[in-house]
Scaffold this motif. Structure first.
Motif, PDB file in Angstrom:
ATOM      1  N   PRO A   1     -16.028  -3.935  67.694  1.00 44.52           N
ATOM      2  CA  PRO A   1     -17.007  -3.030  68.304  1.00 44.52           C
ATOM      3  C   PRO A   1     -17.883  -3.658  69.386  1.00 44.52           C
ATOM      4  CG  PRO A   1     -17.986  -4.013  66.382  1.00 44.52           C
ATOM      5  CD  PRO A   1     -16.622  -4.645  66.527  1.00 44.52           C
ATOM      6  N   THR A   2     -17.658  -4.926  69.767  1.00 45.95           N
ATOM      7  CA  THR A   2     -18.629  -5.607  70.631  1.00 45.95           C
ATOM      8  C   THR A   2     -18.521  -5.209  72.090  1.00 45.95           C
ATOM      9  OG1 THR A   2     -17.161  -7.507  71.018  1.00 45.95           O
ATOM     10  CG2 THR A   2     -18.618  -7.600  69.076  1.00 45.95           C
ATOM     11  N   SER A   3     -17.382  -4.674  72.505  1.00 48.76           N
ATOM     12  CA  SER A   3     -17.085  -4.315  73.893  1.00 48.76           C
ATOM     13  C   SER A   3     -16.968  -5.546  74.795  1.00 48.76           C
ATOM     14  CB  SER A   3     -18.128  -3.342  74.461  1.00 48.76           C
ATOM     15  OG  SER A   3     -17.584  -2.558  75.513  1.00 48.76           O
ATOM     16  N   VAL A   4     -16.752  -6.715  74.188  1.00 47.61           N
ATOM     17  CA  VAL A   4     -16.564  -7.946  74.949  1.00 47.61           C
ATOM     18  C   VAL A   4     -15.111  -8.046  75.404  1.00 47.61           C
ATOM     19  CG1 VAL A   4     -16.504 -10.473  74.777  1.00 47.61           C
ATOM     20  CG2 VAL A   4     -18.441  -9.194  73.843  1.00 47.61           C
ATOM     21  N   LEU A   5     -14.928  -8.404  76.680  1.00 46.14           N
ATOM     22  CA  LEU A   5     -13.595  -8.643  77.233  1.00 46.14           C
ATOM     23  C   LEU A   5     -13.425 -10.153  77.380  1.00 46.14           C
ATOM     24  CD1 LEU A   5     -11.005  -7.353  78.458  1.00 46.14           C
ATOM     25  CD2 LEU A   5     -12.129  -7.544  80.695  1.00 46.14           C
ATOM     26  N   HIS A   6     -12.569 -10.730  76.547  1.00 49.00           N
ATOM     27  CA  HIS A   6     -12.348 -12.169  76.597  1.00 49.00           C
ATOM     28  C   HIS A   6     -11.398 -12.515  77.746  1.00 49.00           C
ATOM     29  CE1 HIS A   6     -14.290 -12.392  72.729  1.00 49.00           C
ATOM     30  NE2 HIS A   6     -13.394 -11.587  72.192  1.00 49.00           N
ATOM     31  N   PRO A   7     -11.605 -13.649  78.411  1.00 45.49           N
ATOM     32  CA  PRO A   7     -10.646 -14.074  79.439  1.00 45.49           C
ATOM     33  C   PRO A   7      -9.254 -14.250  78.857  1.00 45.49           C
ATOM     34  CG  PRO A   7     -12.675 -15.387  79.556  1.00 45.49           C
ATOM     35  CD  PRO A   7     -12.740 -14.591  78.284  1.00 45.49           C
ATOM     36  N   ALA A   8      -8.252 -13.800  79.580  1.00 42.51           N
ATOM     37  CA  ALA A   8      -6.879 -13.957  79.108  1.00 42.51           C
ATOM     38  C   ALA A   8      -6.554 -15.420  78.844  1.00 42.51           C
ATOM     39  CB  ALA A   8      -5.906 -13.368  80.127  1.00 42.51           C
ATOM     40  N   ALA A   9      -7.104 -16.310  79.666  1.00 45.42           N
ATOM     41  CA  ALA A   9      -6.827 -17.734  79.487  1.00 45.42           C
ATOM     42  C   ALA A   9      -7.380 -18.251  78.168  1.00 45.42           C
ATOM     43  CB  ALA A   9      -7.424 -18.526  80.651  1.00 45.42           C
ATOM     44  N   ALA A  10      -8.544 -17.739  77.744  1.00 44.44           N
ATOM     45  CA  ALA A  10      -9.133 -18.178  76.479  1.00 44.44           C
ATOM     46  C   ALA A  10      -8.273 -17.727  75.305  1.00 44.44           C
ATOM     47  CB  ALA A  10     -10.556 -17.637  76.342  1.00 44.44           C
ATOM     48  N   ILE A  11      -7.740 -16.511  75.384  1.00 43.20           N
ATOM     49  CA  ILE A  11      -6.887 -16.028  74.302  1.00 43.20           C
ATOM     50  C   ILE A  11      -5.555 -16.770  74.299  1.00 43.20           C
ATOM     51  CG2 ILE A  11      -5.644 -14.032  73.411  1.00 43.20           C
ATOM     52  CD1 ILE A  11      -7.939 -12.303  74.225  1.00 43.20           C
ATOM     53  N   ALA A  12      -4.968 -16.952  75.485  1.00 44.76           N
ATOM     54  CA  ALA A  12      -3.699 -17.667  75.563  1.00 44.76           C
ATOM     55  C   ALA A  12      -3.841 -19.091  75.043  1.00 44.76           C
ATOM     56  CB  ALA A  12      -3.189 -17.671  76.994  1.00 44.76           C
ATOM     57  N   ALA A  13      -5.040 -19.674  75.152  1.00 46.67           N
ATOM     58  CA  ALA A  13      -5.271 -21.031  74.653  1.00 46.67           C
ATOM     59  C   ALA A  13      -5.158 -21.122  73.147  1.00 46.67           C
ATOM     60  CB  ALA A  13      -6.645 -21.528  75.112  1.00 46.67           C
ATOM     61  N   LEU A  14      -5.153 -19.986  72.468  1.00 43.70           N
ATOM     62  CA  LEU A  14      -4.973 -19.978  71.007  1.00 43.70           C
ATOM     63  C   LEU A  14      -3.519 -20.178  70.600  1.00 43.70           C
ATOM     64  CD1 LEU A  14      -7.286 -16.962  70.085  1.00 43.70           C
ATOM     65  CD2 LEU A  14      -7.717 -19.368  69.561  1.00 43.70           C
TER      66      LEU A  14
END
Length: 357
Positions: free
Chosen positions: A154-167
Protein backbone atom coordinates in the motif's frame (compact mmCIF):
# COMPACT_ATOMS: atom_id res chain seq x y z
CA UNK A 1 14.81 -2.29 7.37
CA UNK A 2 14.62 -5.31 9.57
CA UNK A 3 13.94 -9.00 9.10
CA UNK A 4 11.51 -11.01 11.18
CA UNK A 5 9.71 -14.32 11.21
CA UNK A 6 6.13 -13.53 10.35
CA UNK A 7 4.28 -15.86 12.70
CA UNK A 8 0.97 -14.45 13.89
CA UNK A 9 0.35 -10.72 13.57
CA UNK A 10 -1.91 -8.92 11.09
CA UNK A 11 -4.89 -10.45 9.33
CA UNK A 12 -3.32 -11.24 5.97
CA UNK A 13 -6.68 -12.06 4.40
CA UNK A 14 -8.25 -8.66 5.03
CA UNK A 15 -8.59 -6.72 1.77
CA UNK A 16 -10.09 -3.42 0.69
CA UNK A 17 -13.38 -4.89 -0.46
CA UNK A 18 -14.18 -5.70 3.17
CA UNK A 19 -14.48 -1.96 3.81
CA UNK A 20 -17.37 -1.59 1.37
CA UNK A 21 -19.07 -4.93 0.76
CA UNK A 22 -21.47 -4.72 3.74
CA UNK A 23 -22.46 -1.12 3.13
CA UNK A 24 -25.08 -1.79 0.47
CA UNK A 25 -23.40 0.52 -2.05
CA UNK A 26 -23.92 3.54 0.16
CA UNK A 27 -20.23 4.44 0.60
CA UNK A 28 -17.93 6.30 -1.77
CA UNK A 29 -15.17 3.75 -2.30
CA UNK A 30 -11.60 4.90 -1.66
CA UNK A 31 -10.71 1.51 -0.20
CA UNK A 32 -10.41 -0.62 -3.35
CA UNK A 33 -7.64 0.08 -5.88
CA UNK A 34 -9.72 -0.54 -9.00
CA UNK A 35 -10.11 2.30 -11.49
CA UNK A 36 -13.54 3.75 -10.89
CA UNK A 37 -14.67 4.43 -14.49
CA UNK A 38 -14.18 0.90 -15.76
CA UNK A 39 -14.68 -1.36 -17.61
CA UNK A 40 -15.11 0.93 -20.63
CA UNK A 41 -17.98 0.43 -23.03
CA UNK A 42 -15.88 -1.15 -25.79
CA UNK A 43 -14.60 -3.78 -23.35
CA UNK A 44 -18.07 -4.53 -22.00
CA UNK A 45 -19.20 -5.06 -25.60
CA UNK A 46 -16.37 -7.52 -26.23
CA UNK A 47 -17.25 -9.41 -23.06
CA UNK A 48 -20.94 -9.51 -23.93
CA UNK A 49 -20.14 -10.86 -27.38
CA UNK A 50 -18.08 -13.67 -25.83
CA UNK A 51 -21.12 -15.09 -24.04
CA UNK A 52 -22.29 -16.79 -27.23
CA UNK A 53 -19.28 -19.11 -27.10
CA UNK A 54 -19.64 -20.34 -23.53
CA UNK A 55 -20.65 -23.83 -24.64
CA UNK A 56 -17.08 -24.47 -25.82
CA UNK A 57 -14.18 -25.08 -23.45
CA UNK A 58 -11.87 -22.06 -23.07
CA UNK A 59 -8.99 -21.83 -25.55
CA UNK A 60 -6.24 -19.55 -24.27
CA UNK A 61 -3.89 -19.69 -27.25
CA UNK A 62 -4.86 -16.35 -28.81
CA UNK A 63 -4.80 -14.50 -25.49
CA UNK A 64 -1.47 -16.04 -24.54
CA UNK A 65 0.04 -15.04 -27.87
CA UNK A 66 -1.31 -11.51 -27.49
CA UNK A 67 0.22 -11.12 -24.03
CA UNK A 68 3.53 -12.48 -25.29
CA UNK A 69 3.54 -10.03 -28.19
CA UNK A 70 2.69 -7.13 -25.88
CA UNK A 71 5.90 -7.81 -23.90
CA UNK A 72 8.06 -9.00 -26.81
CA UNK A 73 8.35 -12.52 -25.42
CA UNK A 74 7.84 -16.04 -26.78
CA UNK A 75 4.58 -17.64 -25.70
CA UNK A 76 6.48 -20.21 -23.66
CA UNK A 77 7.27 -17.44 -21.17
CA UNK A 78 3.59 -16.57 -20.53
CA UNK A 79 1.04 -18.17 -18.22
CA UNK A 80 -2.52 -16.83 -18.04
CA UNK A 81 -4.11 -16.91 -14.59
CA UNK A 82 -7.38 -16.14 -12.84
CA UNK A 83 -5.96 -12.86 -11.55
CA UNK A 84 -2.52 -12.37 -10.04
CA UNK A 85 -3.83 -13.80 -6.74
CA UNK A 86 -4.05 -17.24 -8.38
CA UNK A 87 -0.43 -16.88 -9.47
CA UNK A 88 0.65 -16.46 -5.84
CA UNK A 89 -1.15 -19.67 -4.94
CA UNK A 90 0.47 -21.53 -7.84
CA UNK A 91 3.92 -20.28 -6.87
CA UNK A 92 3.38 -21.32 -3.26
CA UNK A 93 2.16 -24.80 -4.20
CA UNK A 94 4.74 -25.49 -6.90
CA UNK A 95 7.74 -24.07 -5.08
CA UNK A 96 10.22 -26.21 -3.16
CA UNK A 97 11.55 -23.12 -1.41
CA UNK A 98 13.49 -23.58 1.81
CA UNK A 99 13.55 -19.94 2.90
CA UNK A 100 10.92 -17.69 1.32
CA UNK A 101 11.09 -13.98 2.16
CA UNK A 102 8.36 -11.41 1.56
CA UNK A 103 9.28 -7.72 1.53
CA UNK A 104 6.67 -5.76 3.48
CA UNK A 105 4.57 -3.66 3.67
CA UNK A 106 3.00 -5.05 0.52
CA UNK A 107 0.00 -6.99 -0.75
CA UNK A 108 -0.51 -9.72 1.84
CA UNK A 109 -1.79 -12.53 -0.38
CA UNK A 110 1.70 -13.82 -1.37
CA UNK A 111 2.58 -14.51 2.25
CA UNK A 112 -0.85 -15.95 3.01
CA UNK A 113 -0.56 -18.34 0.04
CA UNK A 114 2.92 -19.45 1.09
CA UNK A 115 1.75 -20.14 4.63
CA UNK A 116 -1.29 -22.06 3.41
CA UNK A 117 1.07 -24.24 1.36
CA UNK A 118 3.02 -25.11 4.51
CA UNK A 119 6.01 -22.78 4.11
CA UNK A 120 7.58 -20.82 6.96
CA UNK A 121 7.86 -17.23 5.74
CA UNK A 122 10.34 -14.58 6.82
CA UNK A 123 9.62 -10.88 6.43
CA UNK A 124 11.84 -7.97 5.54
CA UNK A 125 10.12 -4.85 6.86
CA UNK A 126 10.78 -1.55 5.09
CA UNK A 127 10.72 1.43 7.43
CA UNK A 128 8.70 4.62 7.28
CA UNK A 129 11.72 6.75 8.17
CA UNK A 130 13.45 5.42 5.04
CA UNK A 131 10.42 6.22 2.91
CA UNK A 132 9.72 2.48 2.59
CA UNK A 133 12.55 2.29 0.06
CA UNK A 134 14.11 -1.06 -0.80
CA UNK A 135 17.67 -1.88 0.24
CA UNK A 136 18.62 -5.14 -1.51
CA UNK A 137 21.24 -5.83 1.17
CA UNK A 138 18.48 -6.24 3.76
CA UNK A 139 17.24 -9.44 2.11
CA UNK A 140 19.00 -12.51 3.58
CA UNK A 141 21.53 -14.05 1.21
CA UNK A 142 20.13 -17.54 1.72
CA UNK A 143 16.58 -16.55 0.75
CA UNK A 144 15.71 -18.73 -2.23
CA UNK A 145 12.37 -17.06 -2.99
CA UNK A 146 11.84 -13.31 -2.61
CA UNK A 147 8.55 -11.48 -3.21
CA UNK A 148 8.38 -7.70 -3.70
CA UNK A 149 5.74 -5.37 -5.15
CA UNK A 150 6.45 -2.55 -7.61
CA UNK A 151 4.86 -0.07 -7.36
CA UNK A 152 4.13 -1.35 -3.89
CA UNK A 153 0.68 -1.72 -2.44
CA UNK A 154 0.00 0.00 0.00
CA UNK A 155 2.96 2.43 0.14
CA UNK A 156 2.75 3.62 -3.50
CA UNK A 157 6.56 3.50 -3.64
CA UNK A 158 8.11 2.75 -7.04
CA UNK A 159 11.42 0.98 -6.53
CA UNK A 160 14.17 1.39 -9.15
CA UNK A 161 14.29 -1.59 -11.48
CA UNK A 162 18.02 -1.83 -10.80
CA UNK A 163 17.43 -2.20 -7.05
CA UNK A 164 14.97 -5.04 -7.60
CA UNK A 165 17.16 -6.74 -10.20
CA UNK A 166 20.00 -6.60 -7.64
CA UNK A 167 18.03 -9.12 -5.58
CA UNK A 168 18.54 -11.79 -8.24
CA UNK A 169 20.88 -14.66 -7.33
CA UNK A 170 21.66 -18.08 -8.81
CA UNK A 171 19.16 -20.52 -7.30
CA UNK A 172 16.76 -17.77 -6.17
CA UNK A 173 13.28 -17.10 -7.53
CA UNK A 174 12.59 -13.36 -7.60
CA UNK A 175 8.85 -12.64 -7.75
CA UNK A 176 7.89 -9.08 -8.67
CA UNK A 177 4.24 -8.10 -8.36
CA UNK A 178 3.64 -5.45 -11.05
CA UNK A 179 -0.16 -5.43 -10.69
CA UNK A 180 -0.17 -1.60 -10.69
CA UNK A 181 2.70 -0.94 -13.10
CA UNK A 182 0.40 0.02 -15.96
CA UNK A 183 -0.85 2.89 -13.77
CA UNK A 184 2.67 4.37 -13.83
CA UNK A 185 3.21 6.71 -16.80
CA UNK A 186 5.62 5.03 -19.19
CA UNK A 187 5.77 1.95 -16.93
CA UNK A 188 9.22 3.13 -15.92
CA UNK A 189 11.08 0.72 -13.63
CA UNK A 190 9.14 -2.23 -15.08
CA UNK A 191 10.83 -5.60 -15.31
CA UNK A 192 8.12 -7.25 -17.42
CA UNK A 193 9.68 -8.39 -20.67
CA UNK A 194 13.20 -8.69 -19.21
CA UNK A 195 14.94 -12.02 -19.84
CA UNK A 196 18.37 -11.08 -18.49
CA UNK A 197 17.48 -11.29 -14.77
CA UNK A 198 17.98 -14.86 -13.47
CA UNK A 199 15.04 -16.40 -11.66
CA UNK A 200 12.73 -13.48 -12.47
CA UNK A 201 8.98 -14.05 -12.24
CA UNK A 202 6.79 -11.02 -13.01
CA UNK A 203 3.09 -10.97 -12.18
CA UNK A 204 0.65 -8.67 -13.94
CA UNK A 205 -3.04 -8.04 -13.29
CA UNK A 206 -5.64 -6.71 -15.70
CA UNK A 207 -8.28 -6.28 -13.01
CA UNK A 208 -7.13 -2.93 -11.59
CA UNK A 209 -6.80 -0.68 -14.63
CA UNK A 210 -9.72 -2.25 -16.48
CA UNK A 211 -12.18 -2.79 -13.62
CA UNK A 212 -12.28 -6.57 -13.96
CA UNK A 213 -11.91 -7.67 -10.34
CA UNK A 214 -15.08 -9.75 -10.66
CA UNK A 215 -13.83 -11.48 -13.81
CA UNK A 216 -10.34 -12.47 -12.53
CA UNK A 217 -7.64 -12.18 -15.18
CA UNK A 218 -3.88 -11.77 -15.00
CA UNK A 219 -0.68 -13.43 -16.13
CA UNK A 220 2.80 -14.58 -15.20
CA UNK A 221 5.98 -13.83 -17.16
CA UNK A 222 8.86 -16.19 -16.41
CA UNK A 223 11.29 -18.65 -17.95
CA UNK A 224 9.64 -21.56 -19.80
CA UNK A 225 10.53 -24.12 -17.14
CA UNK A 226 8.90 -22.06 -14.39
CA UNK A 227 5.84 -21.41 -16.55
CA UNK A 228 5.48 -25.13 -17.27
CA UNK A 229 5.79 -25.97 -13.57
CA UNK A 230 3.13 -23.45 -12.61
CA UNK A 231 0.85 -24.67 -15.39
CA UNK A 232 1.04 -28.20 -13.96
CA UNK A 233 -0.25 -26.82 -10.65
CA UNK A 234 -3.28 -25.22 -12.34
CA UNK A 235 -6.63 -26.94 -12.69
CA UNK A 236 -7.92 -27.60 -16.18
CA UNK A 237 -9.28 -24.53 -18.00
CA UNK A 238 -8.43 -22.12 -15.16
CA UNK A 239 -9.24 -18.94 -17.10
CA UNK A 240 -12.78 -18.51 -18.43
CA UNK A 241 -13.61 -17.60 -22.01
CA UNK A 242 -14.74 -14.03 -21.12
CA UNK A 243 -11.51 -13.55 -19.14
CA UNK A 244 -9.46 -14.74 -22.11
CA UNK A 245 -11.31 -12.32 -24.37
CA UNK A 246 -10.56 -9.55 -21.89
CA UNK A 247 -6.87 -10.47 -21.74
CA UNK A 248 -6.54 -10.34 -25.51
CA UNK A 249 -8.45 -7.07 -25.73
CA UNK A 250 -6.57 -5.32 -22.90
CA UNK A 251 -3.14 -5.84 -24.43
CA UNK A 252 -4.17 -4.64 -27.90
CA UNK A 253 -2.67 -1.34 -29.14
CA UNK A 254 -5.91 0.59 -28.61
CA UNK A 255 -6.15 -0.58 -25.01
CA UNK A 256 -2.49 0.13 -24.27
CA UNK A 257 -2.93 3.67 -25.55
CA UNK A 258 -6.01 4.13 -23.37
CA UNK A 259 -4.19 2.73 -20.34
CA UNK A 260 -1.27 5.10 -20.95
CA UNK A 261 -3.67 8.04 -21.08
CA UNK A 262 -5.38 6.85 -17.91
CA UNK A 263 -2.01 6.60 -16.13
CA UNK A 264 -1.34 10.29 -16.79
CA UNK A 265 -4.85 11.18 -15.62
CA UNK A 266 -4.37 9.15 -12.44
CA UNK A 267 -1.07 10.94 -11.81
CA UNK A 268 -2.80 14.33 -12.10
CA UNK A 269 -5.64 13.20 -9.83
CA UNK A 270 -3.10 11.88 -7.33
CA UNK A 271 -1.28 15.23 -7.32
CA UNK A 272 -4.55 16.96 -6.52
CA UNK A 273 -5.21 14.59 -3.62
CA UNK A 274 -1.66 15.05 -2.28
CA UNK A 275 -2.02 18.83 -2.47
CA UNK A 276 -5.33 18.69 -0.61
CA UNK A 277 -3.93 16.43 2.09
CA UNK A 278 -1.02 18.82 2.62
CA UNK A 279 -3.53 21.23 4.11
CA UNK A 280 -3.97 18.85 7.05
CA UNK A 281 -0.30 18.63 8.01
CA UNK A 282 -0.96 20.84 11.01
CA UNK A 283 -3.47 18.27 12.24
CA UNK A 284 -0.91 15.48 12.20
CA UNK A 285 -1.49 13.97 8.76
CA UNK A 286 1.54 12.77 6.77
CA UNK A 287 1.63 11.36 3.23
CA UNK A 288 4.21 8.79 2.13
CA UNK A 289 5.97 10.46 -0.78
CA UNK A 290 6.81 10.35 -3.56
CA UNK A 291 3.75 8.30 -4.48
CA UNK A 292 3.69 6.62 -7.89
CA UNK A 293 0.69 4.27 -7.78
CA UNK A 294 -3.07 4.88 -8.01
CA UNK A 295 -3.29 5.12 -4.20
CA UNK A 296 -1.66 6.90 -1.26
CA UNK A 297 -0.54 5.77 2.17
CA UNK A 298 -1.13 8.28 4.95
CA UNK A 299 -0.27 8.34 8.63
CA UNK A 300 -2.31 10.25 11.14
CA UNK A 301 -3.21 10.23 14.81
CA UNK A 302 -6.40 8.45 15.78
CA UNK A 303 -6.63 6.87 12.33
CA UNK A 304 -9.11 4.24 13.50
CA UNK A 305 -11.49 6.88 14.84
CA UNK A 306 -11.03 8.99 11.70
CA UNK A 307 -11.79 6.00 9.48
CA UNK A 308 -15.02 5.39 11.39
CA UNK A 309 -16.02 9.05 11.17
CA UNK A 310 -15.35 8.99 7.44
CA UNK A 311 -17.58 5.94 7.15
CA UNK A 312 -20.37 7.80 8.93
CA UNK A 313 -19.83 10.63 6.43
CA UNK A 314 -20.16 8.22 3.49
CA UNK A 315 -16.53 7.39 2.61
CA UNK A 316 -14.70 4.06 2.84
CA UNK A 317 -10.90 4.00 3.17
CA UNK A 318 -8.53 1.08 3.69
CA UNK A 319 -7.21 0.41 7.17
CA UNK A 320 -3.46 -0.12 7.33
CA UNK A 321 -3.01 -2.32 10.37
CA UNK A 322 -3.51 -5.54 8.41
CA UNK A 323 -0.26 -4.92 6.49
CA UNK A 324 2.89 -6.23 8.22
CA UNK A 325 5.16 -3.33 9.06
CA UNK A 326 2.31 -0.85 9.50
CA UNK A 327 -0.07 -0.22 12.39
CA UNK A 328 -3.36 1.35 13.37
CA UNK A 329 -2.15 4.86 12.53
CA UNK A 330 -2.00 4.12 8.78
CA UNK A 331 -4.70 4.40 6.09
CA UNK A 332 -4.60 3.80 2.34
CA UNK A 333 -6.58 6.02 -0.03
CA UNK A 334 -7.41 5.13 -3.62
CA UNK A 335 -6.96 7.96 -6.11
CA UNK A 336 -10.24 9.11 -7.61
CA UNK A 337 -11.44 11.89 -9.93
CA UNK A 338 -11.45 15.58 -9.02
CA UNK A 339 -15.06 15.73 -7.79
CA UNK A 340 -14.68 12.64 -5.61
CA UNK A 341 -11.40 13.93 -4.20
CA UNK A 342 -12.90 17.30 -3.34
CA UNK A 343 -15.82 15.65 -1.59
CA UNK A 344 -13.48 13.37 0.33
CA UNK A 345 -11.26 16.24 1.46
CA UNK A 346 -14.31 18.07 2.74
CA UNK A 347 -15.37 14.97 4.69
CA UNK A 348 -11.84 14.48 6.01
CA UNK A 349 -11.79 18.03 7.36
CA UNK A 350 -14.84 17.11 9.43
CA UNK A 351 -13.47 13.71 10.47
CA UNK A 352 -10.05 14.81 11.67
CA UNK A 353 -9.51 16.03 15.23
CA UNK A 354 -8.80 19.74 15.45
CA UNK A 355 -5.23 19.21 16.66
CA UNK A 356 -2.68 16.40 16.38
CA UNK A 357 -3.08 15.66 20.06
Amino acid sequence: MRAETGAGGPDLRHHGDAEVRDAGGDLVDLAVNVRADTPPGWLRDRLAASLGSLAAYPDGRAARAAVAARHGLPVERVLLTAGSAEAFVLLARASKTRRPVVVHPQFTEPEAALRDAGHTVDRVLLRARDGFRLDPAAVPEDADLVVVGNPTNPTSVLHPAAAIAALARPGRTLVVDEAFMDAVPGEREALAGRTDVPGLVVLRSLTKTWGLAGLRVGYVLADPETVAGLARAQPLWPVSTPALVAAEACVAPRALAEAAHAAHRVAADRDRLVAGLAGFAGRGLRVVAPAEGPFLLIRLPQATAVRRRLRDLGYAVRRGDTFPGLGAQWLRLAVRDRATTDGFLHALARALPETDG
